[in-house]
Design a protein around this motif. Structure first.
Motif, PDB file in Angstrom:
ATOM      1  N   PRO A   1       0.788  -1.228   0.000  1.00 59.79           N
ATOM      2  CA  PRO A   1       0.000   0.000   0.000  1.00 59.79           C
ATOM      3  C   PRO A   1       0.818   1.274   0.000  1.00 59.79           C
ATOM      4  O   PRO A   1       0.284   2.344   0.153  1.00 59.79           O
ATOM      5  N   HIS A   2       2.184   1.145  -0.191  1.00 64.97           N
ATOM      6  CA  HIS A   2       2.999   2.351  -0.035  1.00 64.97           C
ATOM      7  C   HIS A   2       2.700   3.426  -1.054  1.00 64.97           C
ATOM      8  O   HIS A   2       2.703   4.612  -0.759  1.00 64.97           O
TER       9      HIS A   2
ATOM     10  N   ALA B   1       0.222   2.934  -3.751  1.00 64.13           N
ATOM     11  CA  ALA B   1      -1.101   2.831  -4.389  1.00 64.13           C
ATOM     12  C   ALA B   1      -2.019   2.046  -3.476  1.00 64.13           C
ATOM     13  O   ALA B   1      -1.565   1.194  -2.709  1.00 64.13           O
ATOM     14  N   ALA B   2      -3.307   2.351  -3.547  1.00 60.42           N
ATOM     15  CA  ALA B   2      -4.262   1.668  -2.674  1.00 60.42           C
ATOM     16  C   ALA B   2      -4.604   0.288  -3.205  1.00 60.42           C
ATOM     17  O   ALA B   2      -4.773  -0.656  -2.443  1.00 60.42           O
TER      18      ALA B   2
ATOM     19  N   TYR C   1       3.905   5.637  -8.208  1.00 62.11           N
ATOM     20  CA  TYR C   1       4.935   6.664  -8.329  1.00 62.11           C
ATOM     21  C   TYR C   1       6.290   6.015  -8.594  1.00 62.11           C
ATOM     22  O   TYR C   1       6.630   4.980  -8.024  1.00 62.11           O
TER      23      TYR C   1
ATOM     24  N   MET D   1     -12.735   3.799   1.180  1.00 65.15           N
ATOM     25  CA  MET D   1     -12.112   3.077   0.083  1.00 65.15           C
ATOM     26  C   MET D   1     -13.164   2.582  -0.890  1.00 65.15           C
ATOM     27  O   MET D   1     -12.999   2.654  -2.098  1.00 65.15           O
TER      28      MET D   1
ATOM     29  N   LYS E   1     -14.561   5.515  -2.813  1.00 65.34           N
ATOM     30  CA  LYS E   1     -13.526   6.344  -3.417  1.00 65.34           C
ATOM     31  C   LYS E   1     -13.708   7.815  -3.042  1.00 65.34           C
ATOM     32  O   LYS E   1     -13.590   8.711  -3.875  1.00 65.34           O
TER      33      LYS E   1
ATOM     34  N   ASN F   1      -2.117  -1.471   7.350  1.00 66.90           N
ATOM     35  CA  ASN F   1      -2.107  -1.424   5.884  1.00 66.90           C
ATOM     36  C   ASN F   1      -3.305  -0.660   5.359  1.00 66.90           C
ATOM     37  O   ASN F   1      -3.225   0.050   4.353  1.00 66.90           O
TER      38      ASN F   1
ATOM     39  N   ALA G   1      -2.545   2.877   5.635  1.00 67.88           N
ATOM     40  CA  ALA G   1      -1.617   3.251   4.567  1.00 67.88           C
ATOM     41  C   ALA G   1      -2.376   3.519   3.270  1.00 67.88           C
ATOM     42  O   ALA G   1      -2.137   4.499   2.566  1.00 67.88           O
ATOM     43  N   ARG G   2      -3.310   2.629   2.953  1.00 66.27           N
ATOM     44  CA  ARG G   2      -4.084   2.812   1.722  1.00 66.27           C
ATOM     45  C   ARG G   2      -4.914   4.088   1.798  1.00 66.27           C
ATOM     46  O   ARG G   2      -5.101   4.777   0.796  1.00 66.27           O
TER      47      ARG G   2
ATOM     48  N   HIS H   1      -3.750   7.533   0.428  1.00 62.69           N
ATOM     49  CA  HIS H   1      -3.843   7.906  -0.983  1.00 62.69           C
ATOM     50  C   HIS H   1      -5.156   8.608  -1.309  1.00 62.69           C
ATOM     51  O   HIS H   1      -5.324   9.167  -2.387  1.00 62.69           O
TER      52      HIS H   1
ATOM     53  N   LYS I   1       6.512   2.142  10.131  1.00 61.35           N
ATOM     54  CA  LYS I   1       6.899   1.518   8.858  1.00 61.35           C
ATOM     55  C   LYS I   1       5.711   1.364   7.918  1.00 61.35           C
ATOM     56  O   LYS I   1       5.866   1.126   6.734  1.00 61.35           O
TER      57      LYS I   1
ATOM     58  N   PRO J   1       6.013   5.484   4.697  1.00 60.24           N
ATOM     59  CA  PRO J   1       6.236   5.372   3.250  1.00 60.24           C
ATOM     60  C   PRO J   1       5.149   6.024   2.394  1.00 60.24           C
ATOM     61  O   PRO J   1       5.470   6.780   1.482  1.00 60.24           O
ATOM     62  N   PRO J   2       3.846   5.762   2.633  1.00 64.08           N
ATOM     63  CA  PRO J   2       2.861   6.433   1.786  1.00 64.08           C
ATOM     64  C   PRO J   2       2.910   7.956   1.937  1.00 64.08           C
ATOM     65  O   PRO J   2       2.648   8.685   0.976  1.00 64.08           O
TER      66      PRO J   2
ATOM     67  N   VAL K   1       5.616   9.197  -0.265  1.00 67.39           N
ATOM     68  CA  VAL K   1       5.199   9.204  -1.674  1.00 67.39           C
ATOM     69  C   VAL K   1       4.272  10.385  -1.955  1.00 67.39           C
ATOM     70  O   VAL K   1       4.389  11.047  -2.986  1.00 67.39           O
TER      71      VAL K   1
ATOM     72  N   LEU L   1       6.491  13.359  -2.266  1.00 67.23           N
ATOM     73  CA  LEU L   1       7.253  13.360  -3.514  1.00 67.23           C
ATOM     74  C   LEU L   1       6.359  13.730  -4.694  1.00 67.23           C
ATOM     75  O   LEU L   1       6.747  14.469  -5.597  1.00 67.23           O
ATOM     76  N   LYS L   2       5.127  13.224  -4.660  1.00 64.66           N
ATOM     77  CA  LYS L   2       4.198  13.565  -5.750  1.00 64.66           C
ATOM     78  C   LYS L   2       3.888  15.048  -5.721  1.00 64.66           C
ATOM     79  O   LYS L   2       3.730  15.679  -6.765  1.00 64.66           O
TER      80      LYS L   2
ATOM     81  N   ARG M   1       6.417  17.156  -7.490  1.00 63.02           N
ATOM     82  CA  ARG M   1       6.282  17.151  -8.946  1.00 63.02           C
ATOM     83  C   ARG M   1       5.205  18.127  -9.406  1.00 63.02           C
ATOM     84  O   ARG M   1       5.229  18.601 -10.531  1.00 63.02           O
TER      85      ARG M   1
ATOM     86  N   LEU N   1      14.141   4.998   1.199  1.00 62.22           N
ATOM     87  CA  LEU N   1      13.393   6.248   1.015  1.00 62.22           C
ATOM     88  C   LEU N   1      14.337   7.425   0.820  1.00 62.22           C
ATOM     89  O   LEU N   1      14.059   8.333   0.037  1.00 62.22           O
TER      90      LEU N   1
END
Lengths: 190, 788
Positions: free
Chosen positions: A13-14, A16-17, A140, B440, B443, B484, B487-488, B491, B521, B525-526, B529, B532-533, B536, B580
């Motif tokens: 899941p880092h 993308a879901a 990404y 989720m 959406k 997890n 984490a999802r 996004h 952990k 990470p998400p 990301v 980082l996105k 951009r 990372l």
């Protein structure tokens, strides 16, 4: 006719879901005979999901994969073709086709499938074919700015393989296909 | 023992009664067959005498009653035939009253009365009135109930309803209603009287027996509901007031609960809507011990379903102000009951909330009110120990999510988080998972920092270790699954506006860094990301009027990234942090931020030296270092040299010789970048290759020393391929001779060993060279020069 699904770099899941719903609805259990996965799933949940699509799952280790037991490279034979599988972070410069060709020679395979760059490519050279199915979730990538979700379906029939690439662009699934023919069934030159 | 004895005795009495019954029935039948009215009456009366018993329980009495019912049908047919044969029905009606005992007399009277009505020689209403009055003669609860039940059964199809054959000028549905109401009232009185019969110690048994008989009383309400002539007006003006009067006046807990519920279930929802005032008004007048909560809940449930299935009636709800009436009624009921159990209160509000969501989906303020009232009830009661109450709270909180399919709306309910606070930590986590799943599935994008803050408050069970005693450890697999899903979720937290997005990730950072090491952990990470996105998405430095002073700049985000990644190594997740850092270095490279990129590399190198000690992990880590460094174009000569030198050092220090060899020849790519002429140093490329060769040689020697056999020649072939790679690019230092000597070396080694994979590798390499030769042009020429 043997259908082989090639995909990888999902980074769930880092980054993308989940897989895009349009892809999920296409990947129906029972239609595909083999799955080869370039790695970076990253969690067991995805591994289990892939297994439901097809129990013959081959997978190699990406640098973010949780499961350390996946191997660095794998080779397998499907029909007349020998396939090689490697995530690709091991081959430097990343994405460099000449360096990948060297790995292909080393593994002695007709088709080499790698990932890591999250960019679909299919490259034919005298030794065979190098295929990168891209990232199935459009995750990404520090290497590639513009990533569309993509995966590859190979139809292996005798000495011919048709490579279908499915890309999700602006919400629509676009399909392209490339044909490859193998010269003969001989494995190594005398 | 006594109970068993009673049971046994009861069986005996029932058997005896049934036997006598059967005998008399037989004689009655014989009399019927010979058209002997007198004897038929005599034996039927004797038969019915069995029903005079006090010794049977309701369950057994019912058995006897059913037999009597069947036999009386035969008798009724006989009576009907007699009247056709010339016997006057009025006389018959007289005759049956000669039976000695009152109970058989009344059963026979009802039976004759049924025939009387059918002949239509008198208005139905008069006969019915007579019968229902006469039945007062039996005041014994059990016998009276069954007798009146018999009356109800046989009169059912003879009521002067609209459209019935018994309707006339004198007979209207009003009379039918009057009859049924009277019978109902009397039956209820009898039923209630049962409560007080007998000694106190048998109370439980009596209540059970009463429960078995309740449908006899309720049947009357069914009948009323099915009468065509009972429309809304009749219901509102006559039926409901009379029934409620009886319910309230009887002051009996069991009857009140059952009958209120019966009204709700039996009459149409449309009627309830229009008589809400009256119905709710009766509630406070009931006995305090009646479970009015359940009654009200069921009422609201029915109205909710009604609204859900018939959206066209929604305006009526508004018209009658259903919501405020129900809300007030509930408030009054709860006020009146000091010791109401939490479960009941929560269930009430749960039903009211569901009602509100179905009937007034656009009125979030109503929903919020309901939650507010619920909180008032919960406050001051401390922790909730009743697990059913907690589960009901979860249902309560899930209802808005299911209704709106949009968590953002639920976030608008100000009382929502306050209610959630009353859950214990396990259920807080359950609720958090429900919320995340809703997001989720639908959406839903959460697009402002404020909403993200509110959302994190709701799911704090997953973000933080709450103040629960340490004894409650979460199962590892569950924990991973929960994290997890968090984490999802990250996004889905996204804004198009870079400033807002930066605020969002800052909010997330604050919460995650205080969430305890185990979660990092999963959550960091998400977040990395997302950051980082965001980089951009930032406009180019030139386009931005504020330049580096803007509230969101690449620099700021890199600082942010540093802050969150540096929490990882102590988590402990050094490998993750290492990876990372390298990702961030590449991002910095793209932004031309040399010092920042260098800093990230430094951090990565430190982690490599201090934390990554497993030899396999080192190989991968080094691949990542070299791979990333190879792509860096932002470094000036000095910085680049330092980093490259270090990388070379690490390569040479790997544990296993083959790994060393591979890492070293990979480093050769650090000295030759295709599109950057400043980073093209053929000399150092060659040095790498030569060094790799040296290591390969010593590896070969070691294998032969340690194992007696000669090692694999694969390394040499790999090095040859690298030579060819650089030779093809035209690097002067990589000469034809160096290539040819490699080939020679391999050929020598090959003759000493037999390694099929190495052989095929070499063969395909030669094939490759041949193919390149065939290409012609510059490349072809170069390959032409190599003598194999």
């Amino acid at each position: 006719m043997v259908l082989v699904l090639a995909l990888g770099d999902l980074h769930v899941p880092h980054r993308a879901a989940d897989l895009p719903p349009k892809f999920k609805s296409m990947l129906v259990p029972g239609k595909i005979q083999h799955i080869i996965c370039t790695g970076n799933l990253c969690i067991k949940e995805i591994h289990d999901y892939l297994k439901t699509i097809c129990p013959d799952l081959h997978i190699v280790r990406g640098e973010f994969d949780e499961d350390a037991r996946y191997s660095e490279t794998k080779t397998l034979t499907i029909g007349q073709f020998k396939l090689g599988l490697c995530h690709g972070h091991q081959v430097i410069p990343w994405g460099d086709l000449d360096s990948l060709a060297m790995l292909q020679r080393q593994l002695d395979v007709d088709i080499l499938v790698t990932g890591h760059t999250h960019q679909f490519t299919a490259y034919k050279h005298e030794g065979g074919v190098v295929i990168n199915p891209g990232s199935a979730t459009g995750a990404y990538s520090s290497i590639n700015q513009d990533v569309n979700p993509s995966f590859v379906l190979m139809d292996i029939d005798g000495l011919r393989v048709v490579v279908y690439v499915y890309e999700l662009i602006d919400g629509e699934v676009k399909v392209d296909k490339i044909d490859f023919k193998k010269a003969s069934t001989s494995t190594s030159a005398p | 023992m006594i109970a068993d004895g009673a049971g046994e005795d009861e069986e005996k009495w029932l058997a005896a009664g049934a036997a006598a019954f059967k005998q008399n029935a037989f004689y009655m039948q014989r009399a019927i067959d010979s058209n002997n009215l007198k004897d038929a009456l005599k034996y039927s009366a004797q038969m019915l005498s069995e029903l005079r018993t006090s010794k049977l329980s309701p369950h057994k009495y019912y058995d006897l009653y059913m037999r009597a019912f069947d036999e009386l049908r035969k008798l009724e047919i006989f009576f009907m035939e007699e009247t056709r044969r010339g016997c006057s029905v009025i006389e018959l009606y007289e005759l049956v009253q000669h039976a000695g005992n009152i109970l058989p007399r009344l059963y026979l009277l009802c039976t004759a009365g049924s025939v009387y009505i059918k002949t239509k020689e008198a208005p139905a209403k008069e006969i019915l009135k007579d019968l229902v009055e006469m039945c007062r003669g039996i005041q014994h609860p059990l016998r009276g109930l069954f007798l009146r039940s018999y009356l109800a059964q046989i009169s059912r199809d003879k009521l002067p309803d609209i459209g019935s054959e018994y309707e006339g000028d004198a007979d209207t549905v009003t009379d039918a209603v009057e009859f049924v109401l009277l019978n109902f009232t009397e039956m209820n009185k009898l039923w209630v009287r049962m409560q007080h019969q007998g000694p106190a110690r048998d109370k439980e048994k009596r209540e059970k027996e009463r429960s078995e008989l309740r449908d006899l009383v309720g049947k009357n309400l069914h009948v009323l509901s099915q009468l065509e002539g009972v429309d809304l007006d009749m219901y509102r003006d006559t039926v409901l007031p009379r029934v409620l009067e009886q319910i309230v006046n009887c002051r009996d807990e069991i009857a009140q609960y059952y009958l209120m519920d019966c009204i709700i279930q039996v009459f149409p929802d449309e009627y309830h809507l229009q008589t809400l005032d009256v119905l709710l008004g009766a509630c406070p007048q009931l006995q305090p011990s009646v479970d009015i909560m359940t009654v009200l809940s069921r009422l609201m449930e029915r109205l909710s379903s009604y609204a859900a299935l018939n959206t066209e009636v929604l305006p009526y709800f508004l018209q009658v102000e259903a919501f405020s009436k129900l809300n007030n009624a509930i408030g009054k009921v709860i006020e009146a009951q000091e010791d109401m159990p939490i479960l009941s209160a929560v269930t009430l509000y749960s039903s009211l909330l569901k009602f509100t969501l179905h009937v007034h989906p656009d009125r979030l303020d109503y929903a919020d009110q309901v939650l507010g009232s619920c909180i008032k009830q919960l406050s001051g009661k401390g922790k909730i120990h009743d697990t059913r109450a907690t589960k009901e709270l979860v249902t309560l909180l899930s209802a808005p999510l299911e209704k709106y399919n949009d968590v953002v709306i639920a976030l608008k309910l100000t009382n929502y988080p306050l209610v959630l606070d009353y859950l214990d930590s396990e259920n807080k986590r359950v609720m958090a998972t429900v919320i995340i799943r809703s997001i989720m599935k639908n959406k839903t994008i959460i697009a402002t920092a404020e909403k993200v803050e509110a959302l994190l408050e709701l799911i704090k069970g997953l973000i933080n270790d709450l103040d629960e005693p340490q004894g409650l450890e979460v199962d590892e697999d569950d924990f991973e699954e929960e994290q997890n899903s968090v984490a999802r979720l990250i996004h889905m937290l996204y804004s198009d506006d870079p400033e807002e997005m930066f605020k969002i990730i800052s909010v997330l950072k604050n919460h995650f860094l205080t969430g305890g090491p185990k979660r990092l952990k999963f959550t960091i990470p998400p977040l990395v990301v997302s950051a980082l996105k965001l980089i951009r998405r930032l406009p180019e430095e030139g386009d931005n009027p504020f330049g580096k002073e803007a509230s969101v700049s690449a620099t700021k985000i890199f600082q942010f990234l540093n802050q969150i990644i540096e929490a990882l190594p102590s988590a402990p997740s050094p490998d993750l942090a290492f990876r990372l850092y390298l990702q961030c270095a590449e991002a910095a490279n793209k932004c031309d931020e040399e010092p920042i990129a260098y800093e990230f590399f430094t951090q990565a190198y430190i982690l490599y030296e201090e934390e990554i000690s497993d030899s396999k992990a080192q190989v991968t880590a080094l691949q990542l270092i070299i791979g990333t460094l190879q792509r860096m174009h932002v470094f000036g000569v000095e910085n680049r040299d330092t980093l490259t030198h270090k990388a070379m050092g690490y390569s040479a220090k790997l544990l296993k010789k083959p790994d060393q060899c591979r890492a070293v020849y990979t480093c050769s790519h650090l000295f030759w970048l295709e599109d950057h002429e400043t980073i093209q140093d053929g000399e150092r490329v060659l040095r790498c290759l030569k060094r790799a060769l040296k290591i390969a040689n010593s590896a070969q020697q070691m294998t032969s020393a340690a194992r007696g056999s000669t090692g694999s020649v694969t390394l040499f072939i790999e090095i040859l391929n690298k030579y060819l790679y650089f030779y093809e690019k035209g690097i002067p230092q990589v000469t034809v001779e160096s290539v040819e000597s490699m080939i020679q070396l391999i050929k020598n080694e090959e003759s000493l060993t037999s390694d099929p994979s190495a052989e095929s590798f070499f063969a395909s390499t030669l094939r490759f060279m041949e193919f390149q030769k065939q290409k012609g042009g510059v490349v072809g020429d170069r390959y032409e020069q190599i003598k194999v």
